[in-house]
Motif scaffolding. Structure first.
Motif, PDB file in Angstrom:
ATOM      1  N   VAL A 193       0.520  -2.070  -5.910  1.00  0.00           N
ATOM      2  CA  VAL A 193      -0.134  -0.904  -6.483  1.00  0.00           C
ATOM      3  C   VAL A 193      -1.196  -0.357  -5.549  1.00  0.00           C
ATOM      4  CG1 VAL A 193      -1.533  -0.087  -8.412  1.00  0.00           C
ATOM      5  CG2 VAL A 193       0.371  -1.651  -8.833  1.00  0.00           C
ATOM      6  N   SER A 194      -1.894  -1.243  -4.825  1.00  0.00           N
ATOM      7  CA  SER A 194      -2.968  -0.797  -3.956  1.00  0.00           C
ATOM      8  C   SER A 194      -2.458  -0.129  -2.687  1.00  0.00           C
ATOM      9  CB  SER A 194      -3.867  -1.991  -3.587  1.00  0.00           C
ATOM     10  OG  SER A 194      -3.108  -2.950  -2.862  1.00  0.00           O
ATOM     11  N   GLY A 195      -1.214  -0.375  -2.322  1.00  0.00           N
ATOM     12  CA  GLY A 195      -0.651   0.322  -1.178  1.00  0.00           C
ATOM     13  C   GLY A 195      -0.081  -0.586  -0.114  1.00  0.00           C
TER      14      GLY A 195
ATOM     15  N   PHE B  55       3.711  10.849  -6.855  1.00  0.00           N
ATOM     16  CA  PHE B  55       3.980  11.780  -5.752  1.00  0.00           C
ATOM     17  C   PHE B  55       4.431  13.141  -6.271  1.00  0.00           C
ATOM     18  CE2 PHE B  55       7.586  13.404  -3.179  1.00  0.00           C
ATOM     19  CZ  PHE B  55       6.870  13.893  -2.104  1.00  0.00           C
ATOM     20  N   LEU B  56       5.312  13.139  -7.264  1.00  0.00           N
ATOM     21  CA  LEU B  56       5.826  14.402  -7.806  1.00  0.00           C
ATOM     22  C   LEU B  56       4.807  15.126  -8.669  1.00  0.00           C
ATOM     23  CD1 LEU B  56       9.455  13.302  -8.753  1.00  0.00           C
ATOM     24  CD2 LEU B  56       8.721  14.595  -6.749  1.00  0.00           C
TER      25      LEU B  56
ATOM     26  N   VAL C   8      11.535  10.556   3.955  1.00  0.00           N
ATOM     27  CA  VAL C   8      11.949   9.181   3.672  1.00  0.00           C
ATOM     28  C   VAL C   8      11.977   8.335   4.939  1.00  0.00           C
ATOM     29  CG1 VAL C   8      13.877   7.762   2.868  1.00  0.00           C
ATOM     30  CG2 VAL C   8      13.206   9.789   1.581  1.00  0.00           C
ATOM     31  N   VAL C   9      12.457   8.900   6.043  1.00  0.00           N
ATOM     32  CA  VAL C   9      12.602   8.090   7.259  1.00  0.00           C
ATOM     33  C   VAL C   9      11.251   7.693   7.845  1.00  0.00           C
ATOM     34  CG1 VAL C   9      14.833   9.085   7.855  1.00  0.00           C
ATOM     35  CG2 VAL C   9      12.740  10.155   8.719  1.00  0.00           C
ATOM     36  N   THR C  10      10.178   8.378   7.462  1.00  0.00           N
ATOM     37  CA  THR C  10       8.852   8.025   7.983  1.00  0.00           C
ATOM     38  C   THR C  10       8.196   6.890   7.203  1.00  0.00           C
ATOM     39  OG1 THR C  10       7.843   9.760   6.603  1.00  0.00           O
ATOM     40  CG2 THR C  10       8.442  10.351   8.864  1.00  0.00           C
TER      41      THR C  10
ATOM     42  N   PRO D 288       5.872   7.559  -0.619  1.00  0.00           N
ATOM     43  CA  PRO D 288       5.861   8.980  -0.230  1.00  0.00           C
ATOM     44  C   PRO D 288       4.559   9.643  -0.641  1.00  0.00           C
ATOM     45  CG  PRO D 288       7.285   8.621  -2.139  1.00  0.00           C
ATOM     46  CD  PRO D 288       6.873   7.267  -1.656  1.00  0.00           C
ATOM     47  N   THR D 289       4.024  10.466   0.242  1.00  0.00           N
ATOM     48  CA  THR D 289       2.757  11.149  -0.009  1.00  0.00           C
ATOM     49  C   THR D 289       2.946  12.650   0.171  1.00  0.00           C
ATOM     50  OG1 THR D 289       2.051  10.944   2.301  1.00  0.00           O
ATOM     51  CG2 THR D 289       1.448   9.154   0.785  1.00  0.00           C
TER      52      THR D 289
END
Length: 484
Positions: free
Chosen positions: A16-18, A310-311, A341-343, A351-352
Motif C-alpha cells: 500500500v505504501s508503494g 489512478f483512474l 504500462v511498460v514503464t 500507474p500514476t
C-alpha cells in the motif's frame, strides 16, 4: 513454509505504501504481460454493463454489435446468405467489433471459413482471386484451381506478374494467378464447402474501383442466391468502410445484389474509454505467477485499489479527456496505455497520472520542429525576425526584410555572431528554406532576385518562444519580448 501473519501484515503495508516486496516482482511482470496481451487483443475485453453510464453512442454500437452477431449466426447456424456494410470513422472500433463477433461463432464445433481481403492490397480482381484461393487452400486443405486453369495461366502471353510465386521454387505452396474469367466459378465454390464462409472486405469502397466491379458482383450475387435449408452452408459478405457515399459508388447491377444492411459504428465516448481503460488495467492474471493463494488475493486487491485511485485522479481524467478531444481513435488510447504500462518497475510499480500525462504528450500531437532550440544563433534570429514582421502586419516576408531585422539586432548586441561555422546569414536562411521552415509562396522567376522572393514562416510564435527559452540566451529573450 507459510508466511507468518505478522510478515504478511508488513508485506501488505509495503504494497500500500508503494514499495514492492521481492516476492511480488514476478507478479508485476505477469500483470504487465497480461495487460499488454489485452491491448493487442482488445476484441476479447468484456466490459461491465453499466446502463447508467451508457449514452446514445454506446447504445448505437451495442445495437450494431447485436445486429452483426445475429447476421453472422444466421449464416453459420442456418446457412443463410447475408451481406452488410460496417460504416464508421477511422479508429471507432469497426474491426474490433467484427473480431469480437467472429470469436463468438468460431468457438463452436464447426467454425466458418474466414476469408480476409483488403482493398489496399488486392487492387484488382486477379490479386483478389489469388488471395481467395490461397486462403481456401490453407483452411480447407484442397486446391480449387484446376490443372487446366494453372496451365492456362502459365501459357498466357502476358508479361510475368511479380506477385506470382514461382512454382518451380516451391510447388507445394505456390498458387498460380487465375484468369478473371474463372472468378464466378471460384466464388461459386464458397457455399458448397463443408462449413459456412465469411468474406471480409477491408476498404470496401476501394473494391468498387475494380474494373466492372466483377468481384463485388460475384460475391453479392452468390450470397443472395444462398437459401437457408438448402444444400448451401451459407455465405456472408461483410464490408468495412469509412466513406458514407459507398453505396453510390456501386453499379446498378451490384447494388441490386446488396442486401442494403448498413450497420453504423459511432465514435466511442469518454465514458467508454474510462470503462475500457479500467477493464484493460484490471485484466485477470493467471495463478501460475503465484505460489500462494493468499499472495494472489493480496496482489489482486492491492492492484485493483491502485488502479482505481489512478483512474479517480483528476489529472488522469483531464489527460484522458484532452486525448479524447484530440482524437477518437482507439489506437491512440492503446499506444498511451502501452507506454504507461511498460514503464512500471518494482521501484515504481503503480500507474500514476504523471506517467500517463508523459505518455499522452509523446503519442498525441508531436511538435513539427522539435530541434529548433539546437539551431545556431543566426537561425534563431531569423525566426525572431519573422515574429517581428508578423507583429508589424507582414505575414509574407522576404530575406531582405529579415536581414534588416537581423542587422539591427547584430548592431545592438556585441555577442551576436555574423557567421556560424564559416557560413553567412544567407547560407543560414537557405538551410531554413531547405528544412521547410520558410516556404516560398510565389513561383520562381528569373527576373526576381533571391533576396526578394516571398516566404511564409510555418513555425508558430509559441514554438519560437520555447526554442529561445531552452537556449537560455538573454539577448534573444529580450528581443523576442519586444515583438508585442
Amino acid at each position: 513454509m507459510p508466511t507468518s501473519p505478522s510478515k504478511r501484515s508488513r508485506n501488505l503495508i509495503n504494497l500500500v505504501s508503494g514499495s514492492l516486496p521481492l516476492q511480488f516482482h514476478e507478479c508485476l511482470n505477469s500483470q504487465k504481460y497480461a495487460i499488454l496481451h489485452a491491448l493487442r487483443n482488445m476484441s476479447d475485453i468484456q466490459l461491465e454493463n453499466d446502463i447508467e453510464d451508457e449514452d446514445d453512442m454506446d447504445r448505437t454500437n451495442t445495437s450494431t454489435s447485436q445486429n452483426l452477431d445475429e447476421l453472422l449466426c444466421g449464416t453459420v447456424e442456418r446457412g443463410e446468405g447475408n451481406s452488410c456494410l460496417l460504416l464508421g470513422p477511422r479508429g471507432t472500433g469497426k474491426t474490433m467489433m467484427l473480431e469480437r463477433a467472429l470469436s463468438k461463432i468460431s468457438s463452436g464445433d464447426s467454425p466458418p471459413v474466414i476469408i480476409r481481403l483488403s482493398g489496399w492490397l488486392q487492387q484488382n480482381d486477379r490479386l483478389a482471386m489469388r488471395e481467395i484461393a490461397r486462403q481456401l487452400r490453407e483452411q480447407t486443405g484442397a486446391s480449387f484451381l484446376s490443372a487446366e486453369v494453372e496451365e492456362e495461366t502459365h501459357d498466357r502471353d502476358d508479361e510475368p506478374n511479380p506477385f506470382i510465386d514461382n512454382p518451380a521454387d516451391d510447388p507445394e505452396t505456390s498458387v498460380a494467378e487465375p484468369s478473371p474469367t474463372h472468378l464466378p466459378a471460384l466464388i461459386a465454390v464458397l457455399p458448397t464447402l463443408s462449413r459456412a464462409s465469411i468474406v471480409i472486405l477491408e476498404g470496401f469502397d476501394l473494391f468498387a474501383l475494380h474494373a466492372r466491379q466483377a468481384l463485388l458482383y460475384c460475391l453479392l450475387d452468390t450470397a443472395q442466391s444462398c437459401r437457408a435449408g438448402a444444400n448451401s452452408k451459407g455465405l456472408a459478405v461483410v464490408g468495412l468502410t469509412t466513406r458514407v457515399d459507398t453505396i453510390n459508388l456501386l453499379e446498378k447491377r451490384v447494388k441490386s445484389r446488396f442486401s442494403g444492411r448498413i450497420l453504423r459504428v459511432a465514435p466511442q465516448t469518454i465514458n467508454y474509454w474510462r470503462r475500457l481503460t479500467k477493464a484493460i488495467l484490471c485484466v485477470f492474471v493467471g495463478e501460475d505467477a503465484f505460489t500462494d493463494e493468499e499472495d494472489l488475493a493480496q496482489w489482486r486487491t492491492t492492484w485493483e485499489t491502485r488502479v482505481q485511485q489512478f483512474l479517480d485522479d483528476k489529472s488522469t481524467l483531464q489527460t484522458l479527456s484532452e486525448t479524447f478531444s484530440i482524437t477518437k481513435d482507439m489506437r491512440m488510447l492503446t499506444a498511451v496505455l502501452t507506454s504507461t504500462v511498460v514503464t512500471l518497475s518494482p521501484e515504481a510499480p503503480w500507474p500514476t497520472s504523471s506517467q500517463f500525462l508523459t505518455s499522452a504528450e509523446i503519442h498525441r500531437v508531436r511538435p513539427l520542429y522539435p530541434y529548433l532550440h539546437n539551431l545556431p544563433y543566426s537561425a534563431i534570429c531569423l525566426l525572431i525576425a519573422s515574429v517581428h514582421a508578423g507583429t508589424a502586419g507582414y505575414s509574407v516576408v522576404t530575406f531582405d526584410m529579415l536581414h534588416e531585422y537581423f542587422r539591427d539586432q547584430v548592431r545592438s548586441s556585441t555577442a551576436a555572431p555574423v557567421q556560424i561555422n564559416g557560413g553567412s546569414i544567407g547560407m543560414t536562411f537557405e538551410t531554413l528554406v531547405a528544412a521547410k521552415i520558410f516556404v516560398s509562396v510565389t513561383a520562381p522567376s528569373w527576373n526576381t532576385a533571391k533576396e526578394f522572393t516571398k516566404y511564409i514562416c510555418v513555425v508558430e510564435r509559441e514554438d519560437v518562444k520555447k526554442a529561445v527559452d531552452k537556449g537560455g540566451m538573454i539577448p534573444l529573450k529580450k528581443w523576442l519580448n519586444k515583438a508585442q
